[in-house]
Design a protein around this motif. Structure first.
Motif, mmCIF file in Angstrom:
data_model
loop_
_atom_site.group_PDB
_atom_site.id
_atom_site.type_symbol
_atom_site.label_atom_id
_atom_site.label_comp_id
_atom_site.label_asym_id
_atom_site.label_seq_id
_atom_site.Cartn_x
_atom_site.Cartn_y
_atom_site.Cartn_z
ATOM 1 N N VAL A 98 -6.534 10.025 3.189
ATOM 2 C CA VAL A 98 -6.320 8.605 3.486
ATOM 3 C C VAL A 98 -7.389 7.766 2.794
ATOM 4 N N ASN A 99 -7.005 6.547 2.424
ATOM 5 C CA ASN A 99 -7.943 5.643 1.764
ATOM 6 C C ASN A 99 -8.096 4.313 2.488
ATOM 7 N N ASN A 100 -7.250 4.072 3.488
ATOM 8 C CA ASN A 100 -7.346 2.820 4.227
ATOM 9 C C ASN A 100 -6.684 2.982 5.596
ATOM 10 N N LEU A 101 -6.831 1.969 6.423
ATOM 11 C CA LEU A 101 -6.306 2.037 7.785
ATOM 12 C C LEU A 101 -4.777 2.057 7.816
ATOM 13 N N GLU A 102 -4.131 1.417 6.856
ATOM 14 C CA GLU A 102 -2.664 1.443 6.808
ATOM 15 C C GLU A 102 -2.157 2.866 6.630
ATOM 16 N N GLN A 103 -2.850 3.662 5.815
ATOM 17 C CA GLN A 103 -2.448 5.047 5.619
ATOM 18 C C GLN A 103 -2.692 5.872 6.883
ATOM 19 N N ILE A 122 -15.492 5.776 0.736
ATOM 20 C CA ILE A 122 -14.203 5.447 1.362
ATOM 21 C C ILE A 122 -14.237 5.816 2.843
ATOM 22 N N CYS A 123 -14.934 6.924 3.172
ATOM 23 C CA CYS A 123 -15.045 7.346 4.576
ATOM 24 C C CYS A 123 -15.705 6.260 5.420
ATOM 25 N N GLU A 158 -15.478 3.176 5.029
ATOM 26 C CA GLU A 158 -14.533 2.089 5.235
ATOM 27 C C GLU A 158 -13.444 2.472 6.232
ATOM 28 N N VAL A 159 -13.040 3.745 6.236
ATOM 29 C CA VAL A 159 -11.940 4.203 7.087
ATOM 30 C C VAL A 159 -12.419 4.520 8.506
ATOM 31 N N PRO A 219 0.821 -1.208 0.000
ATOM 32 C CA PRO A 219 0.000 0.000 0.000
ATOM 33 C C PRO A 219 0.853 1.255 0.000
#
Length: 169
Positions: free
Chosen positions: A143-148, A89-90, A92-93, A39
């Motif tokens: 941000v687009n995911n939890l890793e970010q 996306i929000c 999901e994050v 990612p």
């Protein structure tokens, strides 16, 4: 003459089939490369959002539960997610924000406040701010995911650790 045209037609179709196979092979290689790279980090653009290393003004806002909160200014270190009800996306994050903030000792805030977004120059959602106890922005980005999200938190803590070293030198 008809034999020549038939041979050319067959050769052309053979080349089209070979070309299609090459395109599929290249697409697989691109996919493999994408998986190996992992990612990507959050997109941190200097001109978007509040300035890094500065404390934006303390402003009242409405969080995702409809409560009035104060964003900015001195207080507990915060993890602020600007979100939108229409942002896929929000959705999901947002569920991971509380856990990520808790693991880092930050207070989570999820905001649906267009007025505050304008004041803070937020370019779009989901946009994340990591603020220290003085209300200074230590990391920010789309941000687009939890890793970010976790990457921005780590970046903020690295920047906080660097500040005393700069003063000493």
């Amino acid at each position: 003459m008809s034999g020549w045209w038939a041979a050319a037609f067959i050769a052309q179709w053979l080349l089209v089939v070979v070309l299609a196979a090459v395109v599929v092979a290249i697409a697989r290689q691109v996919g493999t490369l994408h998986l190996r790279l992992g990612p990507r980090g959050a997109l941190e653009v200097d001109s978007e959002g509040p300035s890094l290393g500065e404390a934006p003004p303390a402003m009242p806002a409405v969080d995702d539960d409809g409560r009035r909160v104060l964003v900015g200014g001195p207080g507990e270190p915060r993890l602020v997610l600007f979100s939108s009800p229409t942002c896929s996306i929000c959705t999901e994050v947002a569920p991971g924000i509380a856990a990520a903030a808790s693991a880092a000792g930050l207070t989570p805030m999820i905001l649906h406040d267009p007025d505050l977004e304008r004041v803070y120059a937020v370019p779009g959602t989901p946009f994340l701010l990591v603020m220290d106890g003085a209300g200074v922005v230590r990391a920010k980005g789309t941000v687009n995911n939890l890793e970010q999200v976790e990457g921005l938190i780590d970046l903020a803590f690295r920047r906080i650790e660097e500040v005393p070293e700069r003063r000493a030198s």
